[in-house]
Design an enzyme around this catalytic site. Structure first.
Site, PDB file in Angstrom:
ATOM      1  N   HIS A  89       0.807  -1.339  -0.017  1.00  0.00           N
ATOM      2  CA  HIS A  89      -0.048  -0.192  -0.065  1.00  0.00           C
ATOM      3  C   HIS A  89       0.982   1.449  -0.134  1.00  0.00           C
ATOM      4  O   HIS A  89       0.930   2.007   1.180  1.00  0.00           O
ATOM      5  CB  HIS A  89      -0.766  -0.005   1.299  1.00  0.00           C
ATOM      6  CG  HIS A  89      -1.964  -0.869   1.329  1.00  0.00           C
ATOM      7  ND1 HIS A  89      -2.803  -1.116   2.425  1.00  0.00           N
ATOM      8  CD2 HIS A  89      -2.731  -1.465   0.194  1.00  0.00           C
ATOM      9  CE1 HIS A  89      -3.662  -1.759   2.225  1.00  0.00           C
ATOM     10  NE2 HIS A  89      -3.734  -2.024   0.894  1.00  0.00           N
ATOM     11  N   HIS A 109     -12.137  -8.388  -6.106  1.00  0.00           N
ATOM     12  CA  HIS A 109     -11.565  -7.294  -5.331  1.00  0.00           C
ATOM     13  C   HIS A 109     -10.823  -6.517  -6.546  1.00  0.00           C
ATOM     14  O   HIS A 109      -9.687  -7.208  -6.950  1.00  0.00           O
ATOM     15  CB  HIS A 109     -10.817  -7.634  -4.149  1.00  0.00           C
ATOM     16  CG  HIS A 109     -10.251  -6.333  -3.343  1.00  0.00           C
ATOM     17  ND1 HIS A 109     -10.943  -5.273  -3.371  1.00  0.00           N
ATOM     18  CD2 HIS A 109      -8.981  -6.560  -2.662  1.00  0.00           C
ATOM     19  CE1 HIS A 109     -10.123  -4.412  -2.695  1.00  0.00           C
ATOM     20  NE2 HIS A 109      -9.131  -5.053  -2.123  1.00  0.00           N
ATOM     21  N   GLU A 145      -8.534  -3.968  -5.891  1.00  0.00           N
ATOM     22  CA  GLU A 145      -7.300  -3.513  -5.737  1.00  0.00           C
ATOM     23  C   GLU A 145      -6.086  -4.078  -6.516  1.00  0.00           C
ATOM     24  O   GLU A 145      -6.389  -5.405  -6.733  1.00  0.00           O
ATOM     25  CB  GLU A 145      -7.152  -3.501  -4.213  1.00  0.00           C
ATOM     26  CG  GLU A 145      -6.016  -2.433  -3.558  1.00  0.00           C
ATOM     27  CD  GLU A 145      -6.066  -2.336  -2.093  1.00  0.00           C
ATOM     28  OE1 GLU A 145      -6.778  -2.985  -1.418  1.00  0.00           O
ATOM     29  OE2 GLU A 145      -5.472  -1.544  -1.483  1.00  0.00           O
ATOM     30  N   ASP A 164      -3.120  -5.482  -6.228  1.00  0.00           N
ATOM     31  CA  ASP A 164      -2.508  -6.405  -5.771  1.00  0.00           C
ATOM     32  C   ASP A 164      -3.162  -7.927  -6.119  1.00  0.00           C
ATOM     33  O   ASP A 164      -2.664  -8.793  -6.064  1.00  0.00           O
ATOM     34  CB  ASP A 164      -2.085  -6.506  -4.324  1.00  0.00           C
ATOM     35  CG  ASP A 164      -3.233  -6.298  -3.488  1.00  0.00           C
ATOM     36  OD1 ASP A 164      -4.124  -5.500  -3.843  1.00  0.00           O
ATOM     37  OD2 ASP A 164      -3.477  -6.836  -2.435  1.00  0.00           O
ATOM     38  N   HIS A 179     -12.350  -5.762   2.449  1.00  0.00           N
ATOM     39  CA  HIS A 179     -12.110  -4.479   3.079  1.00  0.00           C
ATOM     40  C   HIS A 179     -12.567  -3.343   2.359  1.00  0.00           C
ATOM     41  O   HIS A 179     -12.498  -2.063   2.756  1.00  0.00           O
ATOM     42  CB  HIS A 179     -10.948  -4.338   3.908  1.00  0.00           C
ATOM     43  CG  HIS A 179      -9.783  -4.314   2.833  1.00  0.00           C
ATOM     44  ND1 HIS A 179      -8.983  -3.178   2.597  1.00  0.00           N
ATOM     45  CD2 HIS A 179      -9.431  -5.070   1.701  1.00  0.00           C
ATOM     46  CE1 HIS A 179      -8.267  -3.238   1.654  1.00  0.00           C
ATOM     47  NE2 HIS A 179      -8.563  -4.450   1.094  1.00  0.00           N
ATOM     48  N   ASP A 227      -9.310 -10.920   0.493  1.00  0.00           N
ATOM     49  CA  ASP A 227      -8.269 -10.268   1.743  1.00  0.00           C
ATOM     50  C   ASP A 227      -8.811 -10.836   2.996  1.00  0.00           C
ATOM     51  O   ASP A 227      -7.694 -11.006   3.692  1.00  0.00           O
ATOM     52  CB  ASP A 227      -8.454  -8.837   1.556  1.00  0.00           C
ATOM     53  CG  ASP A 227      -7.672  -8.280   0.356  1.00  0.00           C
ATOM     54  OD1 ASP A 227      -6.437  -8.785   0.155  1.00  0.00           O
ATOM     55  OD2 ASP A 227      -8.064  -7.240  -0.100  1.00  0.00           O
ATOM     56  N   TYR A 287      -2.569  -7.935  10.422  1.00  0.00           N
ATOM     57  CA  TYR A 287      -3.466  -7.830   9.213  1.00  0.00           C
ATOM     58  C   TYR A 287      -4.946  -7.193   9.687  1.00  0.00           C
ATOM     59  O   TYR A 287      -5.318  -6.213   9.215  1.00  0.00           O
ATOM     60  CB  TYR A 287      -3.566  -9.091   8.433  1.00  0.00           C
ATOM     61  CG  TYR A 287      -4.143  -8.935   6.983  1.00  0.00           C
ATOM     62  CD1 TYR A 287      -3.133  -8.451   6.090  1.00  0.00           C
ATOM     63  CD2 TYR A 287      -5.504  -9.096   6.822  1.00  0.00           C
ATOM     64  CE1 TYR A 287      -3.591  -8.584   4.760  1.00  0.00           C
ATOM     65  CE2 TYR A 287      -6.034  -8.902   5.365  1.00  0.00           C
ATOM     66  CZ  TYR A 287      -5.082  -8.702   4.485  1.00  0.00           C
ATOM     67  OH  TYR A 287      -5.557  -8.640   3.296  1.00  0.00           O
ATOM     68  N   HIS A 304      -3.933 -13.597   0.248  1.00  0.00           N
ATOM     69  CA  HIS A 304      -2.546 -13.461   0.694  1.00  0.00           C
ATOM     70  C   HIS A 304      -2.109 -14.574   1.528  1.00  0.00           C
ATOM     71  O   HIS A 304      -3.211 -14.858   2.619  1.00  0.00           O
ATOM     72  CB  HIS A 304      -2.387 -12.173   1.445  1.00  0.00           C
ATOM     73  CG  HIS A 304      -2.669 -10.943   0.536  1.00  0.00           C
ATOM     74  ND1 HIS A 304      -1.732 -10.432  -0.479  1.00  0.00           N
ATOM     75  CD2 HIS A 304      -3.762 -10.139   0.742  1.00  0.00           C
ATOM     76  CE1 HIS A 304      -2.232  -9.438  -1.140  1.00  0.00           C
ATOM     77  NE2 HIS A 304      -3.308  -9.185  -0.649  1.00  0.00           N
TER      78      HIS A 304
HETATM   79 FE1  FEO Z   1      -7.302  -5.176  -0.715  1.00  0.00          FE
HETATM   80 FE2  FEO Z   1      -5.064  -7.566  -1.044  1.00  0.00          FE
HETATM   81  O1  FEO Z   1      -5.897  -5.731  -1.365  1.00  0.00           O
END
Ligand code: FEO
Length: 396
Positions: free
Chosen positions: A22, A78, A80, A82, A144, A163, A191, A224
């Site tokens: 991030h 999601h 984002e 990543d 999230h 996530d 996390y 992750h």
């Molecule tokens: Fe919310 Fe692993 O990105």
């Protein structure tokens, strides 16, 4: 590519090098993984991709195992980058492949990549039939991001949770039972503390909603870290525990200091706490020398925090200001707090911190404690007394 269940494959990337995530907002001392999954049935679905820098490598790896044209559906849980970074690379090869995501996912993917791909917006309960098995979607807004969703694979009983239930841990071991448990749970709580705390009230609701589907869970596959295959619901149990205003028997002191005056106060306060309660865990962090995300995890574990800064320019030291902004946004609940700090002339820091703590939702234990210059014996005795009173007020 690793088969994790019959015809279900992990096709992600282990990133051993990453230390900041991030931007610079989240430390990843143990690296991370970007988990992507390929589900083969009569039709083939790809769930999530990897972070943008690994997009080309990801597509190349994928091509070594499957002709890209054979991917019938992409599920983007999601947006984002990543998880969606590799999508841009992949879509260069299979531009018409439908992308299943939430309505907010469409907005977010368009916002990131400015492409009018073949989006198929889905809602909770929608199913994607793959032949013998279905993928059932469950929207998970604010777990999230507004676009987040989970997918459940019937027959194999796999929950792909994106996530949620994830953690930043690079490993080649793939499964939860094969990694060091202390490292794993340290990364999980860090996390949760840093990413999910503000959304705690939604966590239990979402877990209940999933439970109401009344489906078996053999495996939880987050985006992750490791796959939860051994007692997969243990991480769900932890999330429930953490979402209920979590706090251990711990008091954490976070301070910054210029010429050690505020540091000396912190150590004397800690002495007072221990004198009053030898069972409570006390931890001290000079925030300028500490990893802020690790300290957030310690705040998360604490029932009370004490924040200290000397006064500078009628305010607080910048590292404390940054840390206060961080804990403001995380919306901790049912935690107590107080402020302390040294000053030479005007002495605003303690009142400023107290107000910010209150605004951030902490219950103030006391008026803050101030000391002039470098605390003398009398001031240090006051600090010990302050620590003692603090501990007595919150003794479990
Ligand atoms: Fe919310 Fe692993 O990105």
């Amino acid at each position: 590519m690793k088969e994790i269940k019959k015809n279900v494959f992990w096709v992600g990337k282990v990133d051993w090098e990453i230390r900041k995530f991030h931007g610079d907002e989240y430390s990843t001392h143990r690296g991370t993984t970007y988990n992507s999954y390929l589900v083969k049935d009569k039709k083939t679905a790809l769930i999530d991709t990897v972070w943008s820098p690994f997009g080309a490598e990801y597509v190349e790896d994928l091509e070594n195992h499957i002709s890209l044209e054979k991917i019938d559906y992409i599920v983007a849980q999601h947006a984002e980058i990543d998880h969606s970074g590799g999508l841009a690379e992949l879509m260069k090869h299979i531009p018409d492949t439908p992308i299943y995501c939430t309505k907010n996912g469409v907005k977010s993917l368009k916002g990131h990549f400015h492409k009018d791909w073949n989006f198929v917006p889905v809602k909770t309960g929608d199913k994607l039939n793959l032949g013998n098995k279905d993928l059932i979607f469950l929207e998970a807004p604010m777990l999230h991001w507004p676009d987040s969703m989970f997918s459940y694979l019937t027959d194999e009983n796999i929950l792909f949770s994106n996530d949620a239930f994830g953690h930043h841990l690079a490993t080649e071991m793939l499964y939860n039972d094969l990694v060091d448990q202390a490292e794993l749970f340290q990364e999980c709580i860090k996390y949760y503390a840093n990413i999910l705390t503000p959304f705690s009230s939604l966590v239990e609701k979402k877990i209940d909603e999933f439970k109401n589907l009344n489906v078996p869970v053999d495996m939880i596959c987050p985006s992750h870290g490791v796959i939860w295959r051994n007692n997969p619901l243990q991480i769900v149990g932890k999330y429930l525990e953490w979402s209920r205003n979590y706090g251990e028997n711990q008091i954490t002191l976070v301070y910054d200091t210029m010429w050690n005056g505020t540091k000396n106060m912190a150590e004397a306060i800690a002495k007072g706490i221990k004198a009053a309660d030898d069972k409570v865990v006390v931890k001290l962090f000079n925030i300028s020398h500490s990893d802020k995300n690790d300290v957030v995890a310690e705040v998360f574990k604490s029932k009370a925090i004490l924040i200290g800064s000397p006064t500078i320019n009628r305010g607080v030291l910048s590292a404390i200001a940054g840390f206060m902004e961080q804990i403001r946004g995380l919306k901790f609940k049912e935690k107590k707090a107080a402020a302390f700090g040294t000053y030479g002339w005007s002495g605003e820091s303690v009142d400023m911190i107290s107000k910010e703590l209150e605004d951030a939702g902490f219950e103030l234990l006391a008026d803050g404690l101030r000391s002039t210059w470098n605390p003398d014996e009398k001031s240090l005795t006051e600090c010990i007394e302050f620590g003692r009173k603090t501990a007595e007020k919150i003794k479990m």
